[in-house]
Design an enzyme around this catalytic site. Sequence first.
Site: not given
Length: 309
Positions: A224, A272
Site C-alpha cells: 500500500r 495498482h
Amino acid sequence: MSIVVICPGRKVDYWIDALKETDPEVEVLTHEQVRENGSVIYALAWDQPPGIFSRYPNLRCVSSLGAGADHLVRDPDIPDQADIVRIIDPRLSDDLFEFSLAVVMNRLRSLTRYKVKQLEKKWEKKLYNRIEDLSIGIMGTGVIGGHVAEKLCSLGFSVNGWSRSGDRPGSYCKYAGKEEMEAFLENTDILICILPLTDSTKGILNKENLMKLPEKSYLVNLGRGGHLVDNDLIELLDSGHLSGASLDVFHFEPLPEDHPFWEHPGIDITPHVASITDPSKVAPQIIENYHRVKKGIRPKNTVSKEKGY
Ligand code: NDP
Ligand code: OXD
C-alpha cells in the site's frame, strides 16, 4: 435480506452480474438501489465513502473486494458485531507473482533503461545481472507474499522472506519480527513489499530501514502507498543509495498529477494493477460467506480487527 455493493468509480455491474449468476436467489444491490436499509446484512466495499456503513444497522459482515482490507479495518462505522473479511484467491496470488517476476526481470535486464535509450536513439550496452546474482527479499510472506517467495525460489532466485511470526511454511530463508529485520534487509538486493497496511507497517519503507539495504538496491512496493515515506524514497534515489523503484500503490490513488514520482527517472509507476480481483472467480466465496452469515455461522477469510490484517 440483501448484499450491498459499494465501490465508487469501479464497474459495479461486473460484481452484481457475477454474484447473481452464482446465486440468482440472492438480492444484490448498489447502495443507490437499497430501499430498506435494515435488510442489508452483507456489504462488499472498496474505496467506500465515509459514513456509509452507518446507514445499515443490521450489517453482519463487510467484505473487501480485494486481498487488502485496511480500508475496512480503519472505518469507524463498521458495527462491532460485523466481521470483516477479505478475498483469498489463487488467481490473485498467481497474478501478483507474475507481476513481481516481470518487474524483477525488467530490473535484471534493464529493459526500462533501454526504452529510454531507444527514445534518445542511443546504442549503449550495459552489463546485466542473472537470476543467481541478486537476492530478493519479500516483506510480508502471507497468502500472496508466501506464494511469490515460493515461486521465485522454484525459478532459482535466492529469496528471503520477512514476516511478523516467521511461522508460515516455505523453503525460502525466513526472518521474523523487528529483531531480524535488519539482517533481512542487509541480505536483500531487490526488496518487494507485499505487507498489509496496519498501524505497525505504516511508513515501514522509510529512510532508516531502506538505508539498511545494500548500495544500489531496488525497491518494489506492491503493498500500500502508506508503507512508503515518499520523500525518503526520492532522497535515497537521488543520493544513489537505491538504484530504482517500481511502485504500484500510492498514498492517494490515482496518483495526483503534481506528485514528483511521475517525473522521477528512477521510478517506474503502475496504477495498482499488480493483481486485480476477477469478480467471476471470487463470487462463489462471497456467496458462500453470505449464506454462512445469514445462518449465523462465522464467515471464512476473516480479518483480525486487533492485528489489522
Ligand atoms: P496476508 O494477511 O495473508 O499476509 C500478510 C503478511 O504480512 C504475513 O506474512 C504477516 O506475518 C506479515 N505481516 C503483517 N504485519 C507485519 C508486521 N508488523 N511485521 C512483519 N510482518 C507482518 O496478506 P496477503 O498476502 O493476502 O496480502 C498482503 C497485501 O498485499 C494486502 O494487504 C494488500 O495490501 C497487498 N495487495 C496488493 C495488490 C496489488 O495489486 N498491488 C493486490 C493484492 C494484495 P505473519 O505471517 O506472521 O502473519
Ligand atoms: C488489493 C487488491 O488488496 O487489489 O490491493 O486485491
